[in-house]
Design a protein around this motif. Sequence first.
Motif, PDB file in Angstrom:
ATOM      1  N   MET A 187       0.834  -1.191   0.000  1.00 18.56           N
ATOM      2  CA  MET A 187       0.000   0.000   0.000  1.00 18.56           C
ATOM      3  C   MET A 187       0.874   1.249   0.000  1.00 18.56           C
ATOM      4  O   MET A 187       2.017   1.212   0.417  1.00 18.56           O
ATOM      5  CB  MET A 187      -0.923   0.019   1.220  1.00 18.56           C
ATOM      6  CG  MET A 187      -1.861  -1.174   1.283  1.00 18.56           C
ATOM      7  SD  MET A 187      -3.046  -1.114  -0.080  1.00 18.56           S
ATOM      8  CE  MET A 187      -3.983  -2.590   0.256  1.00 18.56           C
ATOM      9  N   GLY A 188       0.332   2.398  -0.390  1.00 21.86           N
ATOM     10  CA  GLY A 188       1.090   3.638  -0.402  1.00 21.86           C
ATOM     11  C   GLY A 188       0.154   4.823  -0.356  1.00 21.86           C
ATOM     12  O   GLY A 188      -1.049   4.672  -0.289  1.00 21.86           O
ATOM     13  N   SER A 189       0.720   6.024  -0.432  1.00 23.02           N
ATOM     14  CA  SER A 189      -0.100   7.237  -0.338  1.00 23.02           C
ATOM     15  C   SER A 189       0.425   8.316  -1.232  1.00 23.02           C
ATOM     16  O   SER A 189       1.600   8.354  -1.560  1.00 23.02           O
ATOM     17  CB  SER A 189      -0.138   7.747   1.109  1.00 23.02           C
ATOM     18  OG  SER A 189       1.149   8.136   1.521  1.00 23.02           O
ATOM     19  N   ARG A 245      -4.663   6.155   4.895  1.00 25.29           N
ATOM     20  CA  ARG A 245      -4.158   4.788   4.667  1.00 25.29           C
ATOM     21  C   ARG A 245      -4.978   3.754   5.431  1.00 25.29           C
ATOM     22  O   ARG A 245      -5.448   2.759   4.853  1.00 25.29           O
ATOM     23  CB  ARG A 245      -2.687   4.708   5.090  1.00 25.29           C
ATOM     24  CG  ARG A 245      -2.074   3.315   4.898  1.00 25.29           C
ATOM     25  CD  ARG A 245      -0.661   3.252   5.428  1.00 25.29           C
ATOM     26  NE  ARG A 245      -0.600   3.483   6.861  1.00 25.29           N
ATOM     27  CZ  ARG A 245      -0.849   2.551   7.781  1.00 25.29           C
ATOM     28  NH1 ARG A 245      -1.195   1.321   7.407  1.00 25.29           N
ATOM     29  NH2 ARG A 245      -0.777   2.845   9.050  1.00 25.29           N
ATOM     30  N   GLU A 280      -7.412   1.023   3.698  1.00 26.82           N
ATOM     31  CA  GLU A 280      -7.151  -0.419   3.840  1.00 26.82           C
ATOM     32  C   GLU A 280      -8.333  -1.123   4.498  1.00 26.82           C
ATOM     33  O   GLU A 280      -8.673  -2.250   4.140  1.00 26.82           O
ATOM     34  CB  GLU A 280      -5.876  -0.619   4.660  1.00 26.82           C
ATOM     35  CG  GLU A 280      -4.605  -0.191   3.928  1.00 26.82           C
ATOM     36  CD  GLU A 280      -3.375  -0.318   4.800  1.00 26.82           C
ATOM     37  OE1 GLU A 280      -3.543  -0.531   6.028  1.00 26.82           O
ATOM     38  OE2 GLU A 280      -2.246  -0.201   4.268  1.00 26.82           O
ATOM     39  N   TRP A 283      -4.566   8.346  -0.462  1.00 29.69           N
ATOM     40  CA  TRP A 283      -3.982   7.009  -0.370  1.00 29.69           C
ATOM     41  C   TRP A 283      -4.542   6.187  -1.518  1.00 29.69           C
ATOM     42  O   TRP A 283      -5.753   6.222  -1.803  1.00 29.69           O
ATOM     43  CB  TRP A 283      -4.329   6.358   0.961  1.00 29.69           C
ATOM     44  CG  TRP A 283      -3.951   4.887   1.008  1.00 29.69           C
ATOM     45  CD1 TRP A 283      -2.781   4.346   1.406  1.00 29.69           C
ATOM     46  CD2 TRP A 283      -4.793   3.777   0.617  1.00 29.69           C
ATOM     47  NE1 TRP A 283      -2.808   2.988   1.288  1.00 29.69           N
ATOM     48  CE2 TRP A 283      -4.034   2.606   0.800  1.00 29.69           C
ATOM     49  CE3 TRP A 283      -6.077   3.686   0.111  1.00 29.69           C
ATOM     50  CZ2 TRP A 283      -4.542   1.348   0.513  1.00 29.69           C
ATOM     51  CZ3 TRP A 283      -6.577   2.424  -0.182  1.00 29.69           C
ATOM     52  CH2 TRP A 283      -5.816   1.269   0.024  1.00 29.69           C
ATOM     53  N   ALA A 336      -4.453   2.258  -3.593  1.00 27.15           N
ATOM     54  CA  ALA A 336      -4.094   0.848  -3.473  1.00 27.15           C
ATOM     55  C   ALA A 336      -2.761   0.571  -4.171  1.00 27.15           C
ATOM     56  O   ALA A 336      -2.327   1.330  -5.037  1.00 27.15           O
ATOM     57  CB  ALA A 336      -5.201  -0.019  -4.062  1.00 27.15           C
ATOM     58  N   GLN A 337      -2.127  -0.518  -3.789  1.00 30.29           N
ATOM     59  CA  GLN A 337      -0.780  -0.838  -4.265  1.00 30.29           C
ATOM     60  C   GLN A 337      -0.708  -0.892  -5.784  1.00 30.29           C
ATOM     61  O   GLN A 337       0.279  -0.473  -6.385  1.00 30.29           O
ATOM     62  CB  GLN A 337      -0.344  -2.193  -3.670  1.00 30.29           C
ATOM     63  CG  GLN A 337       1.085  -2.598  -4.014  1.00 30.29           C
ATOM     64  CD  GLN A 337       2.109  -1.722  -3.333  1.00 30.29           C
ATOM     65  OE1 GLN A 337       1.880  -1.275  -2.231  1.00 30.29           O
ATOM     66  NE2 GLN A 337       3.232  -1.463  -3.995  1.00 30.29           N
ATOM     67  N   LYS A 338      -1.752  -1.351  -6.438  1.00 34.18           N
ATOM     68  CA  LYS A 338      -1.692  -1.537  -7.884  1.00 34.18           C
ATOM     69  C   LYS A 338      -1.646  -0.221  -8.638  1.00 34.18           C
ATOM     70  O   LYS A 338      -1.317  -0.189  -9.822  1.00 34.18           O
ATOM     71  CB  LYS A 338      -2.889  -2.370  -8.355  1.00 34.18           C
ATOM     72  CG  LYS A 338      -4.243  -1.728  -8.052  1.00 34.18           C
ATOM     73  CD  LYS A 338      -5.380  -2.636  -8.494  1.00 34.18           C
ATOM     74  CE  LYS A 338      -6.746  -2.034  -8.142  1.00 34.18           C
ATOM     75  NZ  LYS A 338      -7.841  -2.925  -8.585  1.00 34.18           N
ATOM     76  N   LEU A 368       0.124   2.493  -7.392  1.00 36.59           N
ATOM     77  CA  LEU A 368       1.345   3.233  -7.058  1.00 36.59           C
ATOM     78  C   LEU A 368       2.313   3.194  -8.228  1.00 36.59           C
ATOM     79  O   LEU A 368       2.448   2.178  -8.921  1.00 36.59           O
ATOM     80  CB  LEU A 368       2.009   2.643  -5.823  1.00 36.59           C
ATOM     81  CG  LEU A 368       1.294   2.897  -4.491  1.00 36.59           C
ATOM     82  CD1 LEU A 368       2.091   2.328  -3.344  1.00 36.59           C
ATOM     83  CD2 LEU A 368       1.065   4.385  -4.286  1.00 36.59           C
TER      84      LEU A 368
END
Length: 685
Positions: free
Chosen positions: A1-3, A69, A73, A97, A99-101, A103
């Motif tokens: 995960m990221g932001s 975040r 999540e 924030w 989702a990981q996909k 970023l």
Amino acid sequence: MGSLSESIPATTKQLSSISKITGEAGRETQNPLKLMQHQEKPIQKLVPQINRIIAANLLGVEVLQEIARVVGETFEVDCCCLVALPGDDGEAITANWCAQKYLGMTQNDNFSAIDELDWPVMQCAEESFTIEDISTIERSLVVGCQYLPLPIKTVLGLPTHFGNNNNGVVILIHSQPYEWSGAEKKLLKLLEPLCAIAFAQLLQAQKIDFQKQSIEASSQYQNLLKKLTILSRSNLDLNQILQLAVASIAETLHADRGLLMLLKYTDPLFKRQRGQVPKAKVNLVGEWSIETSNICQNKTNLKESFSLADCALCQRVFTASIRPIIVNEDLEQQEGYNFSAAPIFRLSELPTVLLMPLESQGKILGFLVLQQSQNRQWKNRELNILEMICAQIVNIIIQSQTLRQVQNLVGERTAQLQRSLEVQAKLYEIKQQHVKQLQELNDLKDEFLSNMSDRLRYPLTNMWMAIRNLHNPGITPDRQTRYLEILEQECSKEINLINDLLTLQKLDSHSQPLQYETVDINIITKNFIASIQNQVAEKGLTISLDLQSNPLESQTEIESFKRILQELLNNAVKYSQHGSNINLKVTQRVEQLIDRVIIEVNNIGRAISKEEATYIFDRFRRGKGRWTPGTGLGLALAKSLVQHLNGSIKVESTPLSEGDNLSNICFTVMLPQFAEDNQPYSNSE
């Protein structure tokens, strides 16, 4: 995960129709829920997490990033966006924030997260939402999510409220069509108080930082004024003083370059007239540049000069009605003006220019110039400080020139002193008179600066102490309320002082024409006395009113008349002996074949000496030994308003008995009763 996070100015962009919003109350979901894999008690996990984030005191927008975040999540959305709304004039603060996909993805020129032709389906988590709630979510969506690297198809938003004001919005986003469940809306609604606290905490921290910056800037400005005062009293050469002055000014105001120029007129008796440009030579006497962070030592540059006729930028001081002259864009792009400027300005490198005239009694002595390589919007506080600085520089120049003239005069008379003792005594007397006059001018200047700095410093000090105490984590609600009251009171004092100064400035410039109205002076006076009875009683005083029996009609300016009464009675209440009576008498009589309204305010108080009576109506001048708090502007404002109405004012102090320090103080105001009889009074009257 990221932001992802950014701060974007609030926008007034017209949003698309909300016809696609599907937030009807009571609508049941038809599809199976896919949100949370562990739905048994998500609130028990999410609330403590957000509480820990808020308690961690993270810096700036980091707290919003962490909350975005954990919320994103927990709800398993594609994106979570938090938008803090500081107000109409501020900037919205956003934290995103994803989702990981998503970023590492970036937008291309043909991609927009929000498609105006395919506006996302929007819902509000509030059960009884309004059109305004939906509008707030739409605006926040545009501000906070327009640069996201994913398409926005489905949105669930919730405006947060703190102190009955909307201070932020929480937005959940899916990049594909999605049906929000009632449990999701309920959970998001439960998070509103926590998110509102986080928004309020961030906005309050920003306000405190801004106030700290203002206090620090005020301290720097005071130090600059003190430094210039010390320079004016030093034994340095005038050019050295001016070089040190321009360096201090440019550094304190964070300019890239500072210049100080003096004018040498072909006609020494020329005084500024609108639209007329004199024949003069402009000499550079001081220069500072951020490139060297020091006073320029190139003697050739400091001797550089040019003709005023060759510089249209400098000519604008004589032709333009607005001063100072401020240029914030490339000169070639500004229409309607000839911006040819001398090469010394280096406009290709430093296109942003602030040019302040150094003016004394209608004559321009020179210019103070500050330049920037980038556009800069000057604040009113900075321009006010620069006006004070220019006045101080003018004083330094005039003092230096006067002293030089005195020295030349003494030198010329020295030869004559050898031939005649009588001439020697006379020249000595002239010299002493000049020195005395210079000392008086210097004392008046110091007194003005001292009074002005006191009036600005003391309220700011009280405000600073209150702010410091509000930072105390153990402060009680009662003490917090008291400190907020102190902040409000001291801020009001500063605002009243500034308003009084602006009113005096307008009156001095004679820019406001008289607005006559026919009124009954007796009725206005009675109503005014009734409005201050409680204030007078609280001071342990009484007030009596002496009016003629017949109506007293007059043509005057009502607000100015009321303000004159207010300032005279405020002065009487402030300095009256406890338990005494204040008498207000309004009469009409003929003076010099003109009908006049006579206002007399009598009170018992400390005697006013003849010396005090000569300056009691001057700004920031107060009687000796009077320790009652005040700005020293009340009587000055009253006199200016009386002269504005073409009247006169005087004060008389009559001792009650021999050897008694108490006197009967009488302020007498004489105003023309009718507009056609208005004839300006001289300043001596």
